[in-house]
Motif scaffolding. Structure first.
Motif, short mmCIF file in Angstrom:
data_model
loop_
_atom_site.label_atom_id
_atom_site.label_comp_id
_atom_site.label_asym_id
_atom_site.label_seq_id
_atom_site.Cartn_x
_atom_site.Cartn_y
_atom_site.Cartn_z
N GLN A 27 -36.34 22.15 -7.17
CA GLN A 27 -34.97 22.69 -7.18
C GLN A 27 -34.73 23.60 -5.98
OE1 GLN A 27 -37.16 22.78 -9.77
NE2 GLN A 27 -36.12 22.36 -11.72
N THR A 48 -43.39 14.34 -12.79
CA THR A 48 -42.43 14.89 -13.74
C THR A 48 -43.08 15.58 -14.93
OG1 THR A 48 -42.34 12.84 -14.99
CG2 THR A 48 -40.77 13.09 -13.17
N GLU A 51 -41.34 18.08 -17.18
CA GLU A 51 -39.90 17.99 -16.91
C GLU A 51 -39.29 17.09 -17.99
OE1 GLU A 51 -38.22 19.39 -14.35
OE2 GLU A 51 -39.76 19.87 -12.88
N ALA A 53 -35.75 14.74 -19.45
CA ALA A 53 -34.85 13.72 -18.94
C ALA A 53 -33.73 14.33 -18.09
CB ALA A 53 -34.27 12.90 -20.09
N ASP A 54 -33.19 15.46 -18.51
CA ASP A 54 -32.12 16.09 -17.73
C ASP A 54 -32.59 16.44 -16.32
OD1 ASP A 54 -30.38 15.87 -19.87
OD2 ASP A 54 -30.69 17.94 -20.54
N GLU A 55 -33.78 17.03 -16.21
CA GLU A 55 -34.32 17.39 -14.90
C GLU A 55 -34.59 16.14 -14.07
OE1 GLU A 55 -35.61 18.60 -17.78
OE2 GLU A 55 -35.30 20.76 -17.64
N PHE A 57 -33.07 13.25 -14.18
CA PHE A 57 -31.83 12.68 -13.69
C PHE A 57 -31.20 13.57 -12.61
CE2 PHE A 57 -30.45 9.14 -16.72
CZ PHE A 57 -31.76 8.78 -16.99
N ARG A 58 -31.37 14.89 -12.71
CA ARG A 58 -30.90 15.78 -11.64
C ARG A 58 -31.67 15.52 -10.35
NH1 ARG A 58 -29.76 19.46 -15.83
NH2 ARG A 58 -31.79 20.48 -15.76
N GLU A 61 -30.41 12.45 -8.62
CA GLU A 61 -29.15 12.67 -7.88
C GLU A 61 -29.41 13.05 -6.42
OE1 GLU A 61 -25.96 12.34 -8.95
OE2 GLU A 61 -26.52 11.77 -10.99
N TYR A 90 -35.15 5.04 -22.51
CA TYR A 90 -35.15 5.93 -21.33
C TYR A 90 -35.36 5.14 -20.05
CZ TYR A 90 -34.87 10.43 -23.68
OH TYR A 90 -34.45 11.51 -24.39
N HIS A 97 -29.06 4.52 -14.06
CA HIS A 97 -28.72 5.70 -13.26
C HIS A 97 -29.14 5.51 -11.81
CE1 HIS A 97 -29.24 10.08 -12.10
NE2 HIS A 97 -27.96 9.93 -12.31
#
Length: 148
Positions: A27, A48, A51, A53-55, A57-58, A61, A90, A97
């Motif tokens: 990050q 990961t 980490e 799923a939200d992290e 996918f971030r 991005e 997932y 995604h």
């Protein structure tokens, strides 16, 4: 992790040509790299562990700003590692995604065989895999002529 960096330093990885080792959280160190005119990496592996799923996918991005067209990306795919149905869900969510971000993604099945007693003494819930197959993500950033 400090132990990983120490092992990499001892192994000469920090001095190897074509290898970039970034120290810090993703990050903190990756977003500034996305501002460069050309994405800096031909290949990326994202560990990961710990980490969610939200992290994940971030992180995904950021890939268009980090990975050159034709570049390869993979990650430790441990989400829902104790439930085959949820793991497939997932994988499909990640595939869609990544596709929306300009990457193709396939998940290669790798047979996992764990010897009896492997997880003895491990902290409860810390066995990293309980399914018969691991789904290895193989992702490639599409080139412009491929619809990027």
């Amino acid at each position: 992790h400090a132990d990983v960096l120490l092992a990499m330093r001892r192994g000469g990885w920090l001095e190897r040509a074509g290898v970039t080792v970034l120290q810090g959280t993703w990050q903190g160190v990756l977003p500034p790299l996305c501002d460069e005119a050309d994405p800096p990496f031909d290949a990326i592996f994202f560990d990961t562990f710990a980490e969610g799923a939200d992290e994940l996918f971030r992180f995904h991005e950021l890939l268009p700003g980090l990975l050159r067209p034709g570049g390869v990306y993979s990650y430790f795919n441990g989400i829902a590692s104790h439930d085959a149905f949820l793991h497939r869900v997932y994988c499909e969510a990640a595939r869609r995604h990544l596709h929306s971000l300009g990457l193709t993604a396939t998940f290669e099945p790798v047979r996992v065989s764990v010897a009896p007693g492997t997880w003895e003494g491990a902290e409860a819930g810390r066995n990293w895999w309980a399914l018969e197959h691991y789904s290895l993500p193989v992702c490639v950033r599409r080139r412009r002529e491929e619809g990027e």
